[in-house]
Design an enzyme around this catalytic site. Sequence first.
Site, PDB file in Angstrom:
ATOM      1  N   TYR A 159      29.707  36.646  50.088  1.00  0.00           N
ATOM      2  CA  TYR A 159      29.410  38.057  50.350  1.00  0.00           C
ATOM      3  C   TYR A 159      27.975  38.398  49.939  1.00  0.00           C
ATOM      4  CZ  TYR A 159      29.671  43.118  49.239  1.00  0.00           C
ATOM      5  OH  TYR A 159      29.437  44.461  49.137  1.00  0.00           O
ATOM      6  N   ASP A 244      37.230  37.189  42.257  1.00  0.00           N
ATOM      7  CA  ASP A 244      37.121  38.430  43.003  1.00  0.00           C
ATOM      8  C   ASP A 244      38.276  38.422  44.005  1.00  0.00           C
ATOM      9  OD1 ASP A 244      36.548  40.221  45.065  1.00  0.00           O
ATOM     10  OD2 ASP A 244      34.399  40.131  44.698  1.00  0.00           O
ATOM     11  N   ILE A 246      39.512  41.115  45.752  1.00  0.00           N
ATOM     12  CA  ILE A 246      39.563  42.456  46.338  1.00  0.00           C
ATOM     13  C   ILE A 246      40.193  42.497  47.730  1.00  0.00           C
ATOM     14  CG2 ILE A 246      37.536  43.213  45.002  1.00  0.00           C
ATOM     15  CD1 ILE A 246      36.007  43.275  47.702  1.00  0.00           C
ATOM     16  N   LYS A 285      39.345  47.648  50.115  1.00  0.00           N
ATOM     17  CA  LYS A 285      39.810  46.841  51.245  1.00  0.00           C
ATOM     18  C   LYS A 285      41.330  46.886  51.332  1.00  0.00           C
ATOM     19  CE  LYS A 285      35.492  45.623  51.270  1.00  0.00           C
ATOM     20  NZ  LYS A 285      34.528  46.242  52.171  1.00  0.00           N
TER      21      LYS A 285
END
Lengths: 490, 490
Positions: A159, A244, A246, A285
């Site tokens: 990302y 992470d 998410i 998200k």
Amino acid sequence: MGSEKSGINSNNKSVVVLSKLATNEQHGENSPYFDGWKAYDNDPFHLVNNPDGVIQMGLAENQLSVDLVEKWIKRNPKASICTNEGIESFRTIANFQDYHGLPQFTAAIAKFMGKIRRGKVKFDPERVVMAGGATGANETLIFCLADPGDAFLVPAPYYPGFNRDLRWRTGVQLLPISCKSSNNFKITIEAVKETYQKAQEANIKVKGLILTNPCNPLGTVLDRDTLINLLTFTDQHNIHLVCDEIYAATVFDAPQFVSIAEIINDDDGIGINKDLIHIVSSLSKDMGFPGFRVGIVYSFNDEVVNCARKMSSFGLVSTQTQHLLASMLSDDEFVEEFLVESAKRLRKRHEKFTGGLEKVGIKCLKSNAGVYCWMDLRPLLKEETVDAEVALWKMIIKDVKLNVSPGSSFNCPDAGWFRVCFANIDEQTVDIALARIQTFVDAKKQQQWKRNNLRLNLSNRKYDENVMTLNMMSPNSLIPRSPPQLLYMY
Amino acid sequence: MGSEKSGINSNNKSVVVLSKLATNEQHGENSPYFDGWKAYDNDPFHLVNNPDGVIQMGLAENQLSVDLVEKWIKRNPKASICTNEGIESFRTIANFQDYHGLPQFTAAIAKFMGKIRRGKVKFDPERVVMAGGATGANETLIFCLADPGDAFLVPAPYYPGFNRDLRWRTGVQLLPISCKSSNNFKITIEAVKETYQKAQEANIKVKGLILTNPCNPLGTVLDRDTLINLLTFTDQHNIHLVCDEIYAATVFDAPQFVSIAEIINDDDGIGINKDLIHIVSSLSKDMGFPGFRVGIVYSFNDEVVNCARKMSSFGLVSTQTQHLLASMLSDDEFVEEFLVESAKRLRKRHEKFTGGLEKVGIKCLKSNAGVYCWMDLRPLLKEETVDAEVALWKMIIKDVKLNVSPGSSFNCPDAGWFRVCFANIDEQTVDIALARIQTFVDAKKQQQWKRNNLRLNLSNRKYDENVMTLNMMSPNSLIPRSPPQLLYMY
């Protein structure tokens, strides 16, 4: 920036040098990838008002199930402090400023985190630390774990926001672990070791490894064995493991998502140091609320919880939002229905979009999570370089009028891959996007056919290369609008 | 912190040393002033359920006019995305994530900032940068302006949260400018110069001066001349001037509040470097919404706006809250009514409380702003030392059961002053607090009277000193519950 309208000019004084600015200027609006956003902003697609505009497929938003949330809100007016039914709580909620958060909020978040991991792990509300979105959560966590100059290993492609979130304020470095398309971008322990080794040789202090699971931009989940191997590596080297997660609730197909929390929960008594393990979560998200800025640091380390909690004062979630979400996420029936339906819709959309791409001969990496697919346009590259990728990307923005994201913006080691988001637009817009892609691919193939015919007269070697390339691209494709010659040739 | 329920023990691994934690441990829960909060938390006052509990007067909240806001909300259901009338905006608002903020929000904030400065200055919405409360705004600003080790001058007494907000993350130092009670705590240019000079001698890089106007904890505003002198000083020394104006709308009496924005607006063409001037604003005190975490960095320097905007990604305001406040603050009629009525109620409450204190012989610094008064308890000190102040403070918490804040927690150079908040409790609670103070003062006077009588036999000098002290304390007081001897004596 608006022009200065007030009276005083500052031209006769030397401007005091502002720290940090020089290093920050390389990001954001000055990024070479900002063009795509500008193109969209200048000419945004609208079904009726601007049907020839740029379609935004660069935004990883989950908008497919907002209607379920809207219905819930209508059914639960007491959950808001701005309704007649809920206003009696306004005073208390607007005044609440404890950085531990509303107890009902952290409890609901902990419960939700457990639910999206299929109830296999229990999360402790007292370890839930609020932050301003995943952006703030990642930043806070890295601040707690590292000093400027320290480094974290990150599997690439990753990302691009990590460059901002993890580096700007903290001054840490990110060391990409190269994941290659030849291996379906899997993270190999060899690649991890290699990057770690290089850092050691360069005298860089590696503080940890950052995993994005499910992965953005790949849309894949890490399997249990890979997670265990990576955890064993970080544990043996006494470095942190930041997960992470998410996109945890965007997994829409098998294989199941396995959280690092589940791994260490199962691993009873082996002696993994839990103090080194940290999870980042968010509702941006999973629920589709990026505007609400709900980020969570969940650490198994008391000191990190303590430090992050103190830092959270700088980016607490509005209590108006905490209050609403506390009610929403503690409604078991709603949450369960939402998660099932959201996954169903994401799967359907993913199938529609990747199926449409396949029809024009474009393959995507096999994925089962996220709100995007990782599209392989290598067959359309002039050569397998970042320059060629960027050239193709500019063509896609200008001619196809789709804002997609090139792999190089994700630090992808191989050129020719693009992330395309499919859950921030409606069904009709997806159809239009697919039709545009088809037209583009057809035209490209015609060009290539012409070139090939020309080259055939010059060199047989070149001809062979092109056959290979286009074979890779569309082994099973039906390309109705292509010239019939092409269908025969490949 | 909850106990760890999951399986793995971490006792056989060395815990990786976490940066930052050591330096942070000196704040917050480990502060010597945490006792007052603990006392309140363990035994909170309630009119019916716990009438003998600790009354919270340590919280600078503005709760006197929440009813006006509640009424506005009821009249404006479309302002919320969680009502039947407003839900059609839910999708757009929940998904909005531009770090510039909702344009209608920044426009409303700019307008509101102008209004609370009596329309004398116009604020540019494009310079309004969001942050997580004043806490986040102050921190972001200092991050943009300074490097670790740099220093800012701060007139003392100052808000203790500055030690957290301005120092924790940024690593800057605060250098207190001593403001003395002998001078009614006015900031003199001599004291500023002295502190600056000392820093120069110690080779400390001074990056700026921080002003809190209106002042917390004093409740006073800076007059135009002082502002101009201070601005001239910072401009001449080419250092930043940060004006924390988060109490701008709490000015309830003459003299009027003068914003730094007004000064530089008036100062047309003199050549003050506006690039060095920055304002911090918030809705926590002005509107009484600390839970909504609305902080604003407003800088006249383009580069600072640019840098702060990028940093704001870590602490954006929830769009649910932005949307609500955009409507509320752009309602001119409501805002004007609110500001007038809020000031009226603050004045009334201030008069009631300080009047009540005067009746028992306690004086406060003359003030016209804020949600607190700066109470002079020097006459009750055993000696004018911080130790004696803390001893008295502990007595107030334990015996009087009021959580007030001692001057030393504000870095006050003179002992014996206390900040007492009066706008976070209701009228009846104020009466009870005043009655408790009266009982306490009476008892103290009786003790002192006994000591005096004893001392009279020992030393006439001592007797004179005590007469002086108690004269300072209550020159015009009527002390009905004091022993009659005292009434005669002073």
